[in-house]
Design a protein around this motif. Structure first.
Motif, PDB file in Angstrom:
ATOM      1  N   VAL A   1       0.826  -1.211   0.000  1.00 27.24           N
ATOM      2  CA  VAL A   1       0.000   0.000   0.000  1.00 27.24           C
ATOM      3  C   VAL A   1       0.858   1.257   0.000  1.00 27.24           C
ATOM      4  CG1 VAL A   1      -1.607   1.378   1.372  1.00 27.24           C
ATOM      5  CG2 VAL A   1      -2.024  -1.059   1.057  1.00 27.24           C
ATOM      6  N   GLY A   2       1.812   1.337   0.948  1.00 28.16           N
ATOM      7  CA  GLY A   2       2.645   2.534   1.053  1.00 28.16           C
ATOM      8  C   GLY A   2       3.447   2.792  -0.207  1.00 28.16           C
ATOM      9  N   TRP A   3       3.996   1.721  -0.793  1.00 24.05           N
ATOM     10  CA  TRP A   3       4.822   1.870  -1.992  1.00 24.05           C
ATOM     11  C   TRP A   3       4.012   2.396  -3.170  1.00 24.05           C
ATOM     12  CZ3 TRP A   3       4.595  -0.540  -6.814  1.00 24.05           C
ATOM     13  CH2 TRP A   3       5.689  -0.305  -7.651  1.00 24.05           C
TER      14      TRP A   3
ATOM     15  N   GLU B   1      12.790  12.759  11.196  1.00 23.44           N
ATOM     16  CA  GLU B   1      12.571  11.452  11.813  1.00 23.44           C
ATOM     17  C   GLU B   1      12.870  10.346  10.808  1.00 23.44           C
ATOM     18  OE1 GLU B   1       9.236   9.197  14.593  1.00 23.44           O
ATOM     19  OE2 GLU B   1       8.689  10.938  13.418  1.00 23.44           O
ATOM     20  N   LYS B   2      13.794   9.492  11.156  1.00 18.72           N
ATOM     21  CA  LYS B   2      14.215   8.416  10.266  1.00 18.72           C
ATOM     22  C   LYS B   2      13.082   7.407  10.060  1.00 18.72           C
ATOM     23  CE  LYS B   2      17.906   5.022   9.633  1.00 18.72           C
ATOM     24  NZ  LYS B   2      19.084   4.364  10.246  1.00 18.72           N
ATOM     25  N   LYS B   3      12.926   6.992   8.802  1.00 18.97           N
ATOM     26  CA  LYS B   3      11.901   5.996   8.496  1.00 18.97           C
ATOM     27  C   LYS B   3      12.282   4.650   9.107  1.00 18.97           C
ATOM     28  CE  LYS B   3       9.118   4.262   4.650  1.00 18.97           C
ATOM     29  NZ  LYS B   3       8.904   4.268   3.185  1.00 18.97           N
ATOM     30  N   VAL B   4      11.293   3.982   9.708  1.00 21.19           N
ATOM     31  CA  VAL B   4      11.531   2.732  10.425  1.00 21.19           C
ATOM     32  C   VAL B   4      11.063   1.561   9.566  1.00 21.19           C
ATOM     33  CG1 VAL B   4      10.980   1.395  12.498  1.00 21.19           C
ATOM     34  CG2 VAL B   4      11.290   3.872  12.658  1.00 21.19           C
TER      35      VAL B   4
ATOM     36  N   ALA C   1       1.302  -1.247   7.779  1.00 18.80           N
ATOM     37  CA  ALA C   1       1.442  -2.416   6.897  1.00 18.80           C
ATOM     38  C   ALA C   1       1.354  -3.708   7.705  1.00 18.80           C
ATOM     39  CB  ALA C   1       2.774  -2.353   6.154  1.00 18.80           C
ATOM     40  N   VAL C   2       2.055  -3.754   8.844  1.00 15.96           N
ATOM     41  CA  VAL C   2       2.040  -4.957   9.688  1.00 15.96           C
ATOM     42  C   VAL C   2       0.650  -5.195  10.265  1.00 15.96           C
ATOM     43  CG1 VAL C   2       2.902  -5.932  11.851  1.00 15.96           C
ATOM     44  CG2 VAL C   2       4.486  -4.876  10.247  1.00 15.96           C
ATOM     45  N   ALA C   3       0.001  -4.119  10.738  1.00 10.40           N
ATOM     46  CA  ALA C   3      -1.340  -4.260  11.303  1.00 10.40           C
ATOM     47  C   ALA C   3      -2.340  -4.710  10.243  1.00 10.40           C
ATOM     48  CB  ALA C   3      -1.787  -2.931  11.923  1.00 10.40           C
ATOM     49  N   GLY C   4      -2.203  -4.169   9.019  1.00  8.89           N
ATOM     50  CA  GLY C   4      -3.094  -4.580   7.934  1.00  8.89           C
ATOM     51  C   GLY C   4      -2.915  -6.050   7.585  1.00  8.89           C
ATOM     52  N   PHE C   5      -1.671  -6.491   7.516  1.00 15.03           N
ATOM     53  CA  PHE C   5      -1.400  -7.901   7.236  1.00 15.03           C
ATOM     54  C   PHE C   5      -1.997  -8.787   8.323  1.00 15.03           C
ATOM     55  CE2 PHE C   5       1.167 -11.717   7.836  1.00 15.03           C
ATOM     56  CZ  PHE C   5       1.132 -12.278   6.566  1.00 15.03           C
ATOM     57  N   CYS C   6      -1.822  -8.385   9.584  1.00 14.07           N
ATOM     58  CA  CYS C   6      -2.356  -9.155  10.713  1.00 14.07           C
ATOM     59  C   CYS C   6      -3.877  -9.257  10.629  1.00 14.07           C
ATOM     60  CB  CYS C   6      -1.933  -8.493  12.028  1.00 14.07           C
ATOM     61  SG  CYS C   6      -2.566  -9.298  13.514  1.00 14.07           S
ATOM     62  N   ASN C   7      -4.541  -8.147  10.297  1.00 10.85           N
ATOM     63  CA  ASN C   7      -5.995  -8.126  10.196  1.00 10.85           C
ATOM     64  C   ASN C   7      -6.475  -9.084   9.111  1.00 10.85           C
ATOM     65  OD1 ASN C   7      -8.732  -7.027   9.230  1.00 10.85           O
ATOM     66  ND2 ASN C   7      -8.376  -5.806  11.056  1.00 10.85           N
ATOM     67  N   TRP C   8      -5.836  -9.031   7.944  1.00 13.53           N
ATOM     68  CA  TRP C   8      -6.229  -9.901   6.830  1.00 13.53           C
ATOM     69  C   TRP C   8      -5.921 -11.364   7.132  1.00 13.53           C
ATOM     70  CZ3 TRP C   8      -9.327  -8.870   2.894  1.00 13.53           C
ATOM     71  CH2 TRP C   8      -9.510  -7.544   2.507  1.00 13.53           C
ATOM     72  N   ALA C   9      -4.778 -11.619   7.795  1.00 11.82           N
ATOM     73  CA  ALA C   9      -4.423 -12.998   8.130  1.00 11.82           C
ATOM     74  C   ALA C   9      -5.452 -13.619   9.071  1.00 11.82           C
ATOM     75  CB  ALA C   9      -3.028 -13.039   8.765  1.00 11.82           C
ATOM     76  N   CYS C  10      -5.866 -12.853  10.065  1.00 15.57           N
ATOM     77  CA  CYS C  10      -6.882 -13.351  11.006  1.00 15.57           C
ATOM     78  C   CYS C  10      -8.223 -13.542  10.305  1.00 15.57           C
ATOM     79  CB  CYS C  10      -7.030 -12.379  12.179  1.00 15.57           C
ATOM     80  SG  CYS C  10      -5.576 -12.266  13.226  1.00 15.57           S
ATOM     81  N   ASN C  11      -8.540 -12.634   9.372  1.00 16.29           N
ATOM     82  CA  ASN C  11      -9.759 -12.751   8.566  1.00 16.29           C
ATOM     83  C   ASN C  11      -9.749 -14.074   7.806  1.00 16.29           C
ATOM     84  OD1 ASN C  11     -11.745 -12.472   6.502  1.00 16.29           O
ATOM     85  ND2 ASN C  11     -11.577 -10.244   6.605  1.00 16.29           N
TER      86      ASN C  11
ATOM     87  N   LEU D   1      -1.054   5.523  17.435  1.00 19.29           N
ATOM     88  CA  LEU D   1      -0.043   4.959  18.336  1.00 19.29           C
ATOM     89  C   LEU D   1       1.385   5.249  17.878  1.00 19.29           C
ATOM     90  CD1 LEU D   1      -1.595   1.425  19.028  1.00 19.29           C
ATOM     91  CD2 LEU D   1      -1.416   3.314  20.657  1.00 19.29           C
ATOM     92  N   PHE D   2       1.562   5.614  16.581  1.00 17.40           N
ATOM     93  CA  PHE D   2       2.899   5.765  16.032  1.00 17.40           C
ATOM     94  C   PHE D   2       3.064   7.136  15.381  1.00 17.40           C
ATOM     95  CE2 PHE D   2       2.010   1.250  16.099  1.00 17.40           C
ATOM     96  CZ  PHE D   2       3.188   0.709  16.605  1.00 17.40           C
ATOM     97  N   SER D   3       4.290   7.673  15.479  1.00 17.94           N
ATOM     98  CA  SER D   3       4.616   8.933  14.819  1.00 17.94           C
ATOM     99  C   SER D   3       4.973   8.671  13.354  1.00 17.94           C
ATOM    100  CB  SER D   3       5.772   9.625  15.549  1.00 17.94           C
ATOM    101  OG  SER D   3       6.880   8.751  15.637  1.00 17.94           O
ATOM    102  N   GLN D   4       5.398   9.740  12.645  1.00 20.56           N
ATOM    103  CA  GLN D   4       5.589   9.667  11.191  1.00 20.56           C
ATOM    104  C   GLN D   4       6.591   8.596  10.774  1.00 20.56           C
ATOM    105  OE1 GLN D   4       3.753  11.680   9.244  1.00 20.56           O
ATOM    106  NE2 GLN D   4       4.553  10.914   7.319  1.00 20.56           N
ATOM    107  N   GLY D   5       7.694   8.429  11.518  1.00 20.54           N
ATOM    108  CA  GLY D   5       8.746   7.486  11.136  1.00 20.54           C
ATOM    109  C   GLY D   5       8.294   6.037  11.075  1.00 20.54           C
ATOM    110  N   PRO D   6       7.774   5.487  12.190  1.00 19.68           N
ATOM    111  CA  PRO D   6       7.362   4.079  12.193  1.00 19.68           C
ATOM    112  C   PRO D   6       5.952   3.828  11.681  1.00 19.68           C
ATOM    113  CG  PRO D   6       7.165   4.969  14.409  1.00 19.68           C
ATOM    114  CD  PRO D   6       7.758   6.061  13.551  1.00 19.68           C
ATOM    115  N   ARG D   7       5.179   4.877  11.400  1.00 23.58           N
ATOM    116  CA  ARG D   7       3.757   4.688  11.070  1.00 23.58           C
ATOM    117  C   ARG D   7       3.520   3.849   9.809  1.00 23.58           C
ATOM    118  NH1 ARG D   7       0.862  10.020  10.441  1.00 23.58           N
ATOM    119  NH2 ARG D   7       1.352  10.218  12.652  1.00 23.58           N
ATOM    120  N   PRO D   8       4.216   4.094   8.677  1.00 25.64           N
ATOM    121  CA  PRO D   8       3.952   3.261   7.492  1.00 25.64           C
ATOM    122  C   PRO D   8       4.188   1.775   7.735  1.00 25.64           C
ATOM    123  CG  PRO D   8       5.185   5.229   6.887  1.00 25.64           C
ATOM    124  CD  PRO D   8       5.176   5.171   8.378  1.00 25.64           C
ATOM    125  N   ALA D   9       5.289   1.444   8.409  1.00 22.57           N
ATOM    126  CA  ALA D   9       5.579   0.038   8.695  1.00 22.57           C
ATOM    127  C   ALA D   9       4.544  -0.556   9.635  1.00 22.57           C
ATOM    128  CB  ALA D   9       6.979  -0.095   9.300  1.00 22.57           C
ATOM    129  N   ALA D  10       4.123   0.232  10.634  1.00 24.31           N
ATOM    130  CA  ALA D  10       3.141  -0.253  11.605  1.00 24.31           C
ATOM    131  C   ALA D  10       1.794  -0.512  10.942  1.00 24.31           C
ATOM    132  CB  ALA D  10       2.982   0.757  12.742  1.00 24.31           C
TER     133      ALA D  10
END
Length: 529
Positions: A123-125, A294-297, A445-455, A434-443
């Motif tokens: 999504v982010g890319w 802020e460095k991208k995480v 993406a991970v949360a979206g993957f987790c949601n779909w996996a559980c679905n 829960l996350f600032s600009q740096g870690p937000r895209p990665a967070a």
């Protein structure tokens, strides 16, 4: 202050903004339609699978009521009088027939989530590479292709075409579920961001409701029209495609990502009308400087750094609790559950659930802005827990007391209501808080993957678990809801009105949750003062 904000919000609510938000959330409408459409025509599609595969469905797939009464799904663990259904008379091995049909049907339901899992990481890319509007335009091709596969499934191996079509549609929904909130939050004025940001949940439940109504036997949920029913959300994809051509690009994307100041000003003027864009341009400049500092995480850093560990755990658990609460079991198999509960018109009861779902989603839009995220989340989980217990009791005692069907039915409605109070809408946007600009895209993406996996896990496994556990199936969800409630009570912070620094400070404190919440409340009171 509230009155001034309201006047400011009304001033910024332009026709272009309404068009842009409406067009974007059509993506979530398609997501909701895809969730609900597979429910009502289950018996019809399974029978068609049986004909294509040369398998005679077992008697356990015979409905409790006649097709003229409106039932369109099946009752795996109850016979016509609430007793175990007799074995079938087919020449094939009954167990083998049962397993093959269950496998294909479960895969037809759950493969939708596999597509979402695969595409959620991109999504982010794609949003940064193509821009928000162009990205939504391009990914609509996936939706149109997937719906064509399902709509034409009678002209080929239907089980393969339906599974492929739902997988491709899932790819679209995985991308759309990230691009839409991104675009809506970036085009919305600050005073309207919360309300407009929750409209995606309303679009989802509206899609579910429309799919349930169209799935009625006398409309499209019959042996002749079910391919059209499955492929109909392609119409929404086409509508979104052409409306996106009229929508302005996100001014934040133009300014922060591309550095195109004049184009960002033009986009803001289209979205805000005659308002001076310089105030928002100044805010974007500040945000751009903060993002640069802020460095991208990366995803790996998100899990390995102790700085983010607690926030990541909370982000993942709210997604898991949304999906493993049992709500998708009701969305996917609600007609089936009502039939087991002894309801004479299960399809219409399912539509009633959709109506209640939609009404309380509208109510939740206002509740989220008035009450805190944490309190609503806890209230919803506890209400769902009590409803799951009541549902289990009703199904277990149905064979002894006929009135228990009413207990099960009321429990299902309450289950859906409490879901929309908190566990439904909150996980979609609390991760970004829960996350600032740096870690937000990665967070995200991970949360979206987790949601779909559980679905996917729920969609794939529920039918098997229901066959194994019988009327006790929702006792499993009740146990999980208790775990989720305890976790939320002790670990999930309040994020309403808090800065990222304040939220991060809460995670750093290793003190009792009660004290943590007291400190947050004191922060909120000091801000209001």
């Amino acid at each position: 202050m509230d009155k001034r904000n309201k006047m400011q919000a009304e001033k910024h609510l332009t026709g272009t903004l309404i068009l842009s938000v409406f067009t974007a959330v059509l993506g979530f409408f398609q997501y909701g339609y895809s969730l609900g459409v597979i429910n009502a025509p289950q018996k019809v599609i399974e029978a068609h699978y049986g004909r294509v595969l040369g398998i005679t469905p077992l008697d356990r797939y015979a409905p409790n009521v006649s097709e003229e009464d409106g039932a369109s799904t099946t009752a795996p663990w109850f016979g016509t009088e609430g007793t175990p259904a007799p074995p079938g008379d087919s020449a094939e091995d009954p167990a083998a027939s049962s397993h093959i049909l269950t496998m294909y049907w479960s895969l037809s339901v759950s493969v939708f989530a596999i597509g979402g899992m695969v595409s959620s990481f991109t999504v982010g890319w794609i949003g940064d590479r193509l821009g928000r509007v162009k990205a939504m335009l391009v990914v609509n091709v996936l939706s149109i292709a997937g719906n064509l596969l399902m709509g034409l499934s009678k002209f080929g191996p239907s089980h393969i075409l339906i599974i492929a079509g739902r997988a491709v549609t899932g790819l679209y929904c995985g991308l759309s579920s990230g691009l839409v909130p991104m675009y809506v939050s970036e085009v919305s004025p600050t005073a309207l961001r919360g309300a407009l940001g929750t409209l995606h949940q309303l679009a989802i439940v509206t899609g579910i409701l429309i799919s349930q109504v169209l799935g009625l036997d006398f409309l499209l949920g019959n042996d002749e029209m079910w391919p059209l029913l499955l492929g109909l959300s392609g119409v929404a994809a086409l509508l979104q495609f052409f409306l996106l051509l009229l929508c302005p690009e996100s001014p934040r994307y133009l300014y922060i990502k591309l550095g195109k100041v004049e184009e960002a000003k033009k986009s803001l003027k289209r979205l805000r009308g005659n308002c001076d864009p310089m105030k928002e341009i100044a805010e974007m400049e500040k945000e751009k400087q903060e993002a640069a500092s802020e460095k991208k995480v990366s995803i790996k850093q998100l899990f390995t750094s102790s700085k983010y560990r607690q926030a990541v755990i909370v982000a993942l658990m709210v997604q898991i609790s949304q999906q493993f609460s049992g709500i998708n079991a009701i969305f996917y198999y609600s007609t089936n559950i009502f039939e087991r509960a002894g309801v004479g018109q299960p399809v219409y009861a399912t539509i009633g659930v959709g109506v209640v779902n939609t009404i309380f989603t509208v109510i939740s839009v206002f509740l989220v802005e008035k009450a805190g995220r944490r309190s609503l989340f806890l209230t919803g989980l506890m209400g769902m827990l009590v409803s799951a217990v009541a549902m289990t009791v009703g199904l277990v005692l149905l064979s002894q007391f006929a009135w228990m069907s009413y207990v099960s039915m009321v429990a299902i409605f309450l289950f859906v209501i409490f879901f929309e109070v908190g566990p439904g809408p909150i996980p979609w946007f609390i991760v970004a808080e829960l996350f600032s600009q740096g870690p937000r895209p990665a967070a995200i993406a991970v949360a979206g993957f987790c949601n779909w996996a559980c679905n996917f896990i729920v969609g794939m496994c529920f039918q098997y678990i229901a066959d194994l556990c019988g009327p006790y199936v929702f006792a499993i969800f009740a146990a999980l809801l208790l775990v989720f409630f305890l976790f939320a009570y002790f670990r999930v912070p309040e994020t309403k009105g808090k800065s990222f620094e304040e939220i991060a400070a809460v995670f750093r404190r290793k003190k009792l949750p009660a004290k943590t919440m007291t400190e947050l409340e004191e922060l909120q009171r000091s801000e209001q003062a």
